[in-house]
Write a protein that holds these residues in place. Structure first.
Motif, PDB file in Angstrom:
ATOM      1  N   ALA A 160     -83.141  13.241  30.131  1.00 30.90           N
ATOM      2  CA  ALA A 160     -84.112  13.343  31.241  1.00 30.90           C
ATOM      3  C   ALA A 160     -83.103  13.721  32.642  1.00 30.90           C
ATOM      4  N   ILE A 161     -81.901  13.546  32.402  1.00 30.51           N
ATOM      5  CA  ILE A 161     -80.833  14.045  33.541  1.00 30.51           C
ATOM      6  C   ILE A 161     -80.826  15.408  33.548  1.00 30.51           C
ATOM      7  N   LEU A 162     -80.744  16.181  32.567  1.00 29.60           N
ATOM      8  CA  LEU A 162     -80.859  17.872  32.145  1.00 29.60           C
ATOM      9  C   LEU A 162     -82.098  18.062  32.687  1.00 29.60           C
ATOM     10  N   SER A 163     -83.124  17.602  32.305  1.00 30.05           N
ATOM     11  CA  SER A 163     -84.372  17.825  32.836  1.00 30.05           C
ATOM     12  C   SER A 163     -84.580  17.879  34.426  1.00 30.05           C
ATOM     13  N   SER A 164     -83.910  16.699  35.122  1.00 33.26           N
ATOM     14  CA  SER A 164     -84.017  16.728  36.528  1.00 33.26           C
ATOM     15  C   SER A 164     -83.180  17.957  37.162  1.00 33.26           C
ATOM     16  N   PHE A 165     -82.221  18.239  36.436  1.00 30.28           N
ATOM     17  CA  PHE A 165     -81.229  19.186  37.111  1.00 30.28           C
ATOM     18  C   PHE A 165     -81.921  20.571  36.901  1.00 30.28           C
ATOM     19  N   SER A 166     -82.443  20.751  35.960  1.00 34.10           N
ATOM     20  CA  SER A 166     -83.340  22.110  35.643  1.00 34.10           C
ATOM     21  C   SER A 166     -84.274  22.304  36.418  1.00 34.10           C
ATOM     22  N   GLN A 167     -85.245  21.264  36.776  1.00 36.47           N
ATOM     23  CA  GLN A 167     -86.406  21.378  37.674  1.00 36.47           C
ATOM     24  C   GLN A 167     -85.625  21.665  39.071  1.00 36.47           C
ATOM     25  N   TYR A 168     -84.713  21.070  39.623  1.00 35.53           N
ATOM     26  CA  TYR A 168     -83.958  21.123  40.834  1.00 35.53           C
ATOM     27  C   TYR A 168     -83.579  22.658  40.974  1.00 35.53           C
ATOM     28  N   MET A 169     -82.977  23.271  39.978  1.00 33.24           N
ATOM     29  CA  MET A 169     -82.453  24.418  39.976  1.00 33.24           C
ATOM     30  C   MET A 169     -83.826  25.593  40.115  1.00 33.24           C
ATOM     31  N   ILE A 170     -84.801  25.127  39.367  1.00 33.56           N
ATOM     32  CA  ILE A 170     -86.062  25.802  39.611  1.00 33.56           C
ATOM     33  C   ILE A 170     -86.635  25.845  40.643  1.00 33.56           C
ATOM     34  N   SER A 171     -86.746  24.793  41.544  1.00 33.81           N
ATOM     35  CA  SER A 171     -87.131  24.625  42.827  1.00 33.81           C
ATOM     36  C   SER A 171     -86.107  25.559  43.875  1.00 33.81           C
ATOM     37  N   ASP A 231     -82.311  12.373  49.554  1.00 29.31           N
ATOM     38  CA  ASP A 231     -81.827  13.674  49.578  1.00 29.31           C
ATOM     39  C   ASP A 231     -81.934  14.106  47.970  1.00 29.31           C
ATOM     40  N   ALA A 232     -82.810  15.139  47.975  1.00 32.09           N
ATOM     41  CA  ALA A 232     -83.147  15.689  46.652  1.00 32.09           C
ATOM     42  C   ALA A 232     -81.918  16.233  45.801  1.00 32.09           C
ATOM     43  N   ARG A 233     -80.956  16.554  46.703  1.00 34.49           N
ATOM     44  CA  ARG A 233     -79.648  17.235  46.073  1.00 34.49           C
ATOM     45  C   ARG A 233     -78.988  16.449  45.012  1.00 34.49           C
ATOM     46  N   PHE A 234     -78.978  14.990  45.366  1.00 33.98           N
ATOM     47  CA  PHE A 234     -78.193  14.164  44.484  1.00 33.98           C
ATOM     48  C   PHE A 234     -78.781  13.640  43.233  1.00 33.98           C
ATOM     49  N   LEU A 235     -78.130  13.417  42.269  1.00 38.03           N
ATOM     50  CA  LEU A 235     -78.517  13.206  41.064  1.00 38.03           C
ATOM     51  C   LEU A 235     -77.721  12.107  40.250  1.00 38.03           C
ATOM     52  N   LEU A 236     -78.147  10.897  39.772  1.00 38.24           N
ATOM     53  CA  LEU A 236     -77.057   9.794  39.424  1.00 38.24           C
ATOM     54  C   LEU A 236     -77.136  10.350  37.530  1.00 38.24           C
ATOM     55  N   ILE A 237     -76.004  10.666  37.244  1.00 40.49           N
ATOM     56  CA  ILE A 237     -75.711  11.128  36.068  1.00 40.49           C
ATOM     57  C   ILE A 237     -75.138  10.275  34.916  1.00 40.49           C
ATOM     58  N   ASN A 238     -74.274   9.070  35.644  1.00 37.94           N
ATOM     59  CA  ASN A 238     -73.810   8.141  34.875  1.00 37.94           C
ATOM     60  C   ASN A 238     -73.463   6.905  35.936  1.00 37.94           C
ATOM     61  N   ARG A 239     -73.100   5.778  35.093  1.00 35.66           N
ATOM     62  CA  ARG A 239     -72.840   4.593  36.085  1.00 35.66           C
ATOM     63  C   ARG A 239     -71.509   4.925  37.027  1.00 35.66           C
ATOM     64  N   GLY A 240     -71.846   5.119  38.417  1.00 35.36           N
ATOM     65  CA  GLY A 240     -70.842   5.000  39.082  1.00 35.36           C
ATOM     66  C   GLY A 240     -70.409   6.571  39.435  1.00 35.36           C
ATOM     67  N   VAL A 241     -71.749   7.504  38.982  1.00 39.59           N
ATOM     68  CA  VAL A 241     -71.287   9.004  39.216  1.00 39.59           C
ATOM     69  C   VAL A 241     -72.592   9.625  39.741  1.00 39.59           C
ATOM     70  N   LEU A 242     -72.391  10.109  41.240  1.00 42.99           N
ATOM     71  CA  LEU A 242     -73.593  10.717  41.981  1.00 42.99           C
ATOM     72  C   LEU A 242     -73.356  12.091  42.093  1.00 42.99           C
ATOM     73  N   ILE A 243     -73.986  13.176  41.508  1.00 46.39           N
ATOM     74  CA  ILE A 243     -73.470  14.441  41.890  1.00 46.39           C
ATOM     75  C   ILE A 243     -74.621  15.165  42.677  1.00 46.39           C
ATOM     76  N   ASN A 244     -73.868  16.194  43.594  1.00 47.08           N
ATOM     77  CA  ASN A 244     -74.761  16.821  44.507  1.00 47.08           C
ATOM     78  C   ASN A 244     -74.865  18.237  43.781  1.00 47.08           C
ATOM     79  N   MET A 245     -76.034  18.480  43.280  1.00 47.31           N
ATOM     80  CA  MET A 245     -76.555  19.793  42.302  1.00 47.31           C
ATOM     81  C   MET A 245     -76.328  21.109  42.891  1.00 47.31           C
ATOM     82  N   ASP A 246     -76.203  21.110  44.141  1.00 50.98           N
ATOM     83  CA  ASP A 246     -75.984  22.347  44.852  1.00 50.98           C
ATOM     84  C   ASP A 246     -74.424  22.798  44.315  1.00 50.98           C
ATOM     85  N   HIS A 247     -73.706  21.858  43.922  1.00 51.97           N
ATOM     86  CA  HIS A 247     -72.418  22.065  43.747  1.00 51.97           C
ATOM     87  C   HIS A 247     -72.131  22.371  42.308  1.00 51.97           C
ATOM     88  N   VAL A 248     -73.079  22.278  41.296  1.00 50.41           N
ATOM     89  CA  VAL A 248     -72.618  22.027  39.784  1.00 50.41           C
ATOM     90  C   VAL A 248     -72.525  23.787  39.415  1.00 50.41           C
TER      91      VAL A 248
END
Length: 245
Positions: free
Chosen positions: A227-238, A185-202
């Motif tokens: 790299a994490i912030l870049s992935s988030f930005s690319q998802y929001m653009i998409s 699922d493209a909505r989810f991004l690992l941002i830290n050890r043991g922390v996976l977020i749904n970018m739709d809820h950021v």
């Protein structure tokens, strides 16, 4: 499955009638549940709205101040998937509703067979486009719609699923196991050890982490932050590209 429905209508009798009819329909659906929230105006509804919170919204078109079509435009700008059903006493507004891609258009008073048809088709569409995962807890297993998961956080030997209803579900599964269920699922991004977020809820990135719409801030690991912030930005653009904005 749990269906979340909003009703926005400035006439209490119409809100109550529709709510009762929807409950009657779902009382015959053995494996489905509903959560219905009613609002007397667009202005009352908007503070409660957030993307992916509601599966359906029944909107009265003719309301004081902001009308149903104006409200639908605001909803659609942030949520491409919510099914919008307009209700009115006149079909003269039908053409004006096309730009917000309504799911259906019901005349008041709504007939039982017409509402049943709309809800049956809506359930089919929602199930097809709203994937779920099965999550084990200490006492039971639950089917959780993926879009309702804000974040998955490792808590010692357990995993906490933070949900859009401001509740947490504690799973006995491993963080790796839950992550693998969400890996495609493209909505989810690992941002830290043991922390996976749904970018739709950021709500927005912060100097040290990601601030979620529920107010929680999850820290981003220092190594790999760019790299994490870049992935988030690319998802929001998409997301913007998919809405055609």
């Amino acid at each position: 499955m749990n269906f979340n429905i909003a009703i926005v209508d400035d006439r209490k009798e119409d809100r109550d009638r529709l709510e009762s009819a929807i409950k009657d329909f779902f009382s015959m659906q053995l494996n489905d549940r509903i959560s219905i929230e009613t609002f007397e105006s667009a202005e009352e509804f908007l503070p409660h709205f957030e993307p992916n919170k509601y599966h359906m919204a029944f909107l009265d078109i003719v309301m004081d101040e902001m009308n149903g079509i104006e409200l639908a435009k605001k909803i659609r700008a942030d949520d491409a998937h919510i099914l919008i059903v307009f209700q009115t006493t006149s079909r003269e507004y039908a053409f004006d509703t096309f730009p917000v891609h309504p799911f259906d258009y019901l005349m008041k008073p709504c007939k039982e067979d017409e509402l049943s048809s709309v809800l049956t088709e809506a359930m089919r569409v929602i199930r097809a486009g709203d994937p779920e995962i099965k999550v084990a807890t200490a006492r039971d297993s639950f089917i959780v719609p993926i879009r309702s998961i804000c974040a998955v956080v490792s808590r010692g030997h357990n995993v906490e699923l933070q949900l859009t209803n401001n509740q947490n579900l504690t799973s006995t599964e491993t963080f790796k196991g839950i992550s693998e269920k969400l890996a495609s699922d493209a909505r989810f991004l690992l941002i830290n050890r043991g922390v996976l977020i749904n970018m739709d809820h950021v709500l927005s990135p912060t100097p040290d982490g990601m601030k979620m719409k529920n107010g929680t801030v999850h820290p981003i690991k220092v190594n790999g932050r760019a790299a994490i912030l870049s992935s988030f930005s690319q998802y929001m653009i998409s997301r913007v590209d998919k809405r055609g904005l």
